[in-house]
Design a protein around this motif. Sequence first.
Motif, mmCIF file in Angstrom:
data_model
loop_
_atom_site.group_PDB
_atom_site.id
_atom_site.type_symbol
_atom_site.label_atom_id
_atom_site.label_comp_id
_atom_site.label_asym_id
_atom_site.label_seq_id
_atom_site.Cartn_x
_atom_site.Cartn_y
_atom_site.Cartn_z
ATOM 1 N N MET A 195 0.799 -1.225 0.000
ATOM 2 C CA MET A 195 0.000 0.000 0.000
ATOM 3 C C MET A 195 0.830 1.271 0.000
ATOM 4 S SD MET A 195 -2.774 -1.400 2.669
ATOM 5 C CE MET A 195 -3.545 0.134 3.146
ATOM 6 N N ARG A 196 1.994 1.234 0.674
ATOM 7 C CA ARG A 196 2.742 2.495 0.793
ATOM 8 C C ARG A 196 3.902 2.606 -0.182
ATOM 9 N NH1 ARG A 196 5.166 1.587 6.706
ATOM 10 N NH2 ARG A 196 6.276 -0.335 6.352
ATOM 11 N N HIS A 197 3.985 1.696 -1.122
ATOM 12 C CA HIS A 197 5.049 1.795 -2.119
ATOM 13 C C HIS A 197 4.468 1.945 -3.512
ATOM 14 C CE1 HIS A 197 8.480 1.346 0.473
ATOM 15 N NE2 HIS A 197 7.884 0.360 1.104
ATOM 16 N N GLY A 198 5.349 2.280 -4.463
ATOM 17 C CA GLY A 198 4.873 2.496 -5.825
ATOM 18 C C GLY A 198 3.918 3.676 -5.866
ATOM 19 N N PRO A 199 2.868 3.583 -6.689
ATOM 20 C CA PRO A 199 1.909 4.696 -6.782
ATOM 21 C C PRO A 199 1.303 5.046 -5.416
ATOM 22 C CG PRO A 199 1.511 3.081 -8.501
ATOM 23 C CD PRO A 199 2.555 2.488 -7.604
ATOM 24 N N GLY A 200 1.238 4.046 -4.522
ATOM 25 C CA GLY A 200 0.701 4.279 -3.181
ATOM 26 C C GLY A 200 1.458 5.372 -2.440
ATOM 27 N N ARG A 201 2.747 5.523 -2.784
ATOM 28 C CA ARG A 201 3.553 6.558 -2.138
ATOM 29 C C ARG A 201 2.963 7.945 -2.412
ATOM 30 N NH1 ARG A 201 7.209 4.841 1.583
ATOM 31 N NH2 ARG A 201 8.664 6.490 2.068
ATOM 32 N N VAL A 202 2.597 8.193 -3.661
ATOM 33 C CA VAL A 202 2.028 9.486 -4.051
ATOM 34 C C VAL A 202 0.615 9.629 -3.484
ATOM 35 C CG1 VAL A 202 1.368 10.943 -6.003
ATOM 36 C CG2 VAL A 202 3.438 9.555 -6.125
ATOM 37 N N LEU A 203 -0.132 8.522 -3.480
ATOM 38 C CA LEU A 203 -1.489 8.543 -2.945
ATOM 39 C C LEU A 203 -1.476 8.976 -1.474
ATOM 40 C CD1 LEU A 203 -4.280 7.881 -4.133
ATOM 41 C CD2 LEU A 203 -4.108 5.618 -3.080
ATOM 42 N N VAL A 204 -0.548 8.411 -0.701
ATOM 43 C CA VAL A 204 -0.431 8.779 0.713
ATOM 44 C C VAL A 204 -0.120 10.277 0.842
ATOM 45 C CG1 VAL A 204 0.965 8.496 2.802
ATOM 46 C CG2 VAL A 204 0.211 6.484 1.537
ATOM 47 N N ALA A 205 0.770 10.775 -0.040
ATOM 48 C CA ALA A 205 1.153 12.191 0.020
ATOM 49 C C ALA A 205 -0.052 13.090 -0.256
ATOM 50 C CB ALA A 205 2.267 12.477 -0.985
ATOM 51 N N VAL A 206 -0.851 12.752 -1.275
ATOM 52 C CA VAL A 206 -2.015 13.575 -1.608
ATOM 53 C C VAL A 206 -3.050 13.505 -0.476
ATOM 54 C CG1 VAL A 206 -3.884 13.943 -3.256
ATOM 55 C CG2 VAL A 206 -1.640 13.266 -4.070
ATOM 56 N N TYR A 207 -3.251 12.295 0.074
ATOM 57 C CA TYR A 207 -4.164 12.149 1.199
ATOM 58 C C TYR A 207 -3.709 12.989 2.389
ATOM 59 C CZ TYR A 207 -7.728 8.798 -0.081
ATOM 60 O OH TYR A 207 -8.824 8.219 -0.632
ATOM 61 N N ALA A 208 -2.394 13.010 2.647
ATOM 62 C CA ALA A 208 -1.871 13.779 3.772
ATOM 63 C C ALA A 208 -2.152 15.268 3.590
ATOM 64 C CB ALA A 208 -0.370 13.528 3.924
ATOM 65 N N VAL A 209 -1.941 15.760 2.365
ATOM 66 C CA VAL A 209 -2.175 17.180 2.084
ATOM 67 C C VAL A 209 -3.653 17.535 2.287
ATOM 68 C CG1 VAL A 209 -2.237 18.920 0.258
ATOM 69 C CG2 VAL A 209 -0.234 17.462 0.516
ATOM 70 N N LEU A 210 -4.526 16.690 1.739
ATOM 71 C CA LEU A 210 -5.965 16.956 1.864
ATOM 72 C C LEU A 210 -6.413 16.816 3.326
ATOM 73 C CD1 LEU A 210 -8.114 17.769 -0.147
ATOM 74 C CD2 LEU A 210 -8.810 15.392 -0.295
ATOM 75 N N GLY A 211 -5.880 15.805 4.011
ATOM 76 C CA GLY A 211 -6.227 15.607 5.421
ATOM 77 C C GLY A 211 -5.821 16.798 6.262
ATOM 78 N N LEU A 212 -4.593 17.281 6.010
ATOM 79 C CA LEU A 212 -4.102 18.434 6.772
ATOM 80 C C LEU A 212 -4.941 19.679 6.494
ATOM 81 C CD1 LEU A 212 -1.618 19.502 8.537
ATOM 82 C CD2 LEU A 212 -0.719 20.335 6.368
ATOM 83 N N SER A 213 -5.145 19.989 5.205
ATOM 84 C CA SER A 213 -5.825 21.242 4.883
ATOM 85 C C SER A 213 -7.294 21.206 5.316
ATOM 86 C CB SER A 213 -5.694 21.566 3.391
ATOM 87 O OG SER A 213 -6.182 20.512 2.609
ATOM 88 N N ALA A 214 -7.968 20.062 5.099
ATOM 89 C CA ALA A 214 -9.386 19.991 5.460
ATOM 90 C C ALA A 214 -9.581 19.971 6.972
ATOM 91 C CB ALA A 214 -10.024 18.755 4.821
ATOM 92 N N THR A 215 -8.698 19.278 7.699
ATOM 93 C CA THR A 215 -8.828 19.208 9.154
ATOM 94 C C THR A 215 -8.553 20.558 9.805
ATOM 95 O OG1 THR A 215 -8.154 16.892 9.130
ATOM 96 C CG2 THR A 215 -8.051 18.029 11.240
ATOM 97 N N VAL A 216 -7.465 21.208 9.371
ATOM 98 C CA VAL A 216 -7.124 22.502 9.958
ATOM 99 C C VAL A 216 -8.211 23.532 9.644
ATOM 100 C CG1 VAL A 216 -5.488 24.411 9.881
ATOM 101 C CG2 VAL A 216 -4.657 22.072 9.956
ATOM 102 N N ARG A 217 -8.682 23.516 8.388
ATOM 103 C CA ARG A 217 -9.735 24.456 8.009
ATOM 104 C C ARG A 217 -11.024 24.177 8.788
ATOM 105 N NH1 ARG A 217 -11.415 25.800 1.775
ATOM 106 N NH2 ARG A 217 -12.449 27.766 2.187
ATOM 107 N N GLY A 218 -11.376 22.871 8.908
ATOM 108 C CA GLY A 218 -12.578 22.496 9.645
ATOM 109 C C GLY A 218 -12.473 22.884 11.114
#
Lengths: 120, 142
Positions: B15-38
Amino acid sequence: MTPVLAWATGVLALVVTVLAGLATARGRRIDDPLLIGAAVLELGLLVQAVIGFVALAMTERDVDGVVFSGYLLTSVLIIPLGAFWAVGEKSRWGTGVLLVAAATTAILVVRLEQVWRTGG
Amino acid sequence: MADRVRTSGATGAQMRHGPGRVLVAVYAVLGLSATVRGAYQVLAHFDEAPLAYLLSLFAGLVYVVATVALARSTPASWRVALAAVGVELVGVLAVGTLTVLDAADFPDGTVWGHYGRDYGWVPLVLPLLGLAWLRRTRPATR
């Protein structure tokens, strides 16, 4: 806060984004030039954060301090965290992580400048 | 490491390797921005739209759960990730539809509003990519 600095860090973030994007598309792993570019970007972001906090403390305009400080803090965290996550992946996808981090930083700098200009 | 052996699924993908590496990064960005904003919306402007801002914070926390579950990359976290990504897909479709129809009194600026338009449609695309990736990394023994 000076628009000049926001422009400089914003353009630098875009350059790193484009370079990382090209390298990802060509299946390249992260190399030294990319990491040096990210480091230079981070240096600019740190300078911007210091100047930003000083400007926030000294301004007499009505700027939302919580929002502006939040963007300043986040702007210096994204590249180190992204680089840490990126170098653990020895494939093109590690380069892709740096692409995401640099693109996010570019958006943050635009928002940072907007918040400073409009007050929140 | 032991967990790496256990998590290699039928395709050998993790899950955390290959394309999953980028997926985790995008999820982290969205999680951070949406949580802080919320969190900011709930703390500073709660009276204006309590339900919408609580939902905004909830959405952010779901992205954080998905980020951690994808990054942990174990069979148990695979199921957590599946649940979180499923909630995202249902959430963005439901809230997106409500805001487009203007059926609910939703203010602007929530992550799932208008199918994630304010966030470059990423909230709409991400759960689809997430589900595709989870399908490829399904643990062999369940």
